[in-house]
Scaffold this motif. Structure first.
Motif, mmCIF file in Angstrom:
data_model
loop_
_atom_site.group_PDB
_atom_site.id
_atom_site.type_symbol
_atom_site.label_atom_id
_atom_site.label_comp_id
_atom_site.label_asym_id
_atom_site.label_seq_id
_atom_site.Cartn_x
_atom_site.Cartn_y
_atom_site.Cartn_z
ATOM 1 N N ALA A 228 25.522 24.207 0.539
ATOM 2 C CA ALA A 228 25.437 23.516 -0.747
ATOM 3 C C ALA A 228 24.808 24.428 -1.801
ATOM 4 O O ALA A 228 25.215 24.416 -2.964
ATOM 5 C CB ALA A 228 24.621 22.232 -0.606
ATOM 6 N N ARG B 192 26.650 25.521 -5.163
ATOM 7 C CA ARG B 192 26.062 25.261 -6.486
ATOM 8 C C ARG B 192 25.914 26.549 -7.289
ATOM 9 O O ARG B 192 26.158 26.571 -8.500
ATOM 10 C CB ARG B 192 24.716 24.561 -6.324
ATOM 11 C CG ARG B 192 24.845 23.108 -5.889
ATOM 12 C CD ARG B 192 23.495 22.403 -5.891
ATOM 13 N NE ARG B 192 23.663 20.984 -5.641
ATOM 14 C CZ ARG B 192 23.598 20.413 -4.455
ATOM 15 N NH1 ARG B 192 23.366 21.164 -3.390
ATOM 16 N NH2 ARG B 192 23.763 19.120 -4.309
ATOM 17 N N LEU C 101 28.926 15.489 -4.179
ATOM 18 C CA LEU C 101 28.088 16.642 -4.462
ATOM 19 C C LEU C 101 27.361 16.412 -5.762
ATOM 20 O O LEU C 101 27.971 16.175 -6.792
ATOM 21 C CB LEU C 101 28.948 17.907 -4.559
ATOM 22 C CG LEU C 101 28.191 19.203 -4.835
ATOM 23 C CD1 LEU C 101 27.306 19.544 -3.637
ATOM 24 C CD2 LEU C 101 29.168 20.325 -5.106
ATOM 25 N N ILE D 186 29.180 21.179 5.457
ATOM 26 C CA ILE D 186 28.450 21.359 4.207
ATOM 27 C C ILE D 186 26.989 21.000 4.440
ATOM 28 O O ILE D 186 26.578 19.845 4.327
ATOM 29 C CB ILE D 186 29.048 20.491 3.079
ATOM 30 C CG1 ILE D 186 30.505 20.867 2.851
ATOM 31 C CG2 ILE D 186 28.255 20.662 1.800
ATOM 32 C CD1 ILE D 186 30.729 22.286 2.363
#
Length: 200
Positions: free
Chosen positions: A24, A28, A98, A19
């Motif tokens: 990411a 998102r 996250l 990741i």
């Protein structure tokens, strides 16, 4: 042919599994369902271009510098050992999670961000043109083509799964224990690839 394709798939998927900043962003965008298809296709096609350059152009480069594959393999192994150690440290310390997604407005700022995270990241060149290119040197003819197609397929599978499976992954990615497991798996994978490069 099938073995070469599977090797390409496994090599590629293991390298993009971590990741990072690019992943990411895809995650998102998937969470907020904003420009998901465009971002996924941009990242996957960018990877496909770089993988193809590594697989097809690596032989020409090594014709001038026959020692280059071994040097790149050793350099890649050092990087993977270091990165794996970072993942093991993160797993040991915990606390990873996250951050909550923030919706993006227009398409172009999102594409600009994806482009920067993809093309300005030095690790992407090591992964695609370096490591994948070096592994592809062990194949010839149609087997090399199958390896390349397998590596490209892994990129598309990964980014589509990440972008469209983001909502399913969201609870786990916000859980520190789950991040410890993920970091441990990534660490083991990176060290396994490093060992293969050193012993190869």
């Amino acid at each position: 042919m099938t073995g070469a394709a599977l090797t390409g798939f496994a090599t590629s998927i293991s390298l993009i599994l971590a990741i990072g900043a690019q992943n990411a962003l895809v995650l998102r965008q998937g969470l907020v369902r904003s420009h998901v298809l465009t971002v996924v296709l941009f990242c996957a096609f960018s990877d496909a271009l770089l993988i193809s350059a590594g697989v097809m152009g690596f032989d020409a480069i090594t014709g001038f510098w026959p020692w280059l594959p071994r040097v790149m393999a050793m350099g890649g192994a050092v990087f993977l050992l270091f990165y794996g150690a970072l993942r093991f440290r993160a797993a040991w310390r915990g606390g990873e999670s996250l951050a909550g997604p923030r919706a993006q407005g227009s398409l172009w700022p999102v594409i600009g961000t994806a482009a920067a995270l993809t093309w300005l990241n030095p690790h992407v060149y090591l992964d695609t043109m370096g490591l994948i290119g070096a592994v592809s040197a062990g194949f010839e003819g149609r087997a090399k083509l199958a390896f390349g197609l397998g590596a490209v397929a892994a990129s598309f599978v990964f980014f589509f799964a990440l972008g469209y499976g983001a909502r399913l992954l969201a609870p786990a990615m916000r859980s520190p224990p789950a991040w410890r497991v993920l970091d441990s798996v990534i660490g083991v994978t990176m060290w396994a690839i490093a060992a293969a490069l050193i012993l190869g």
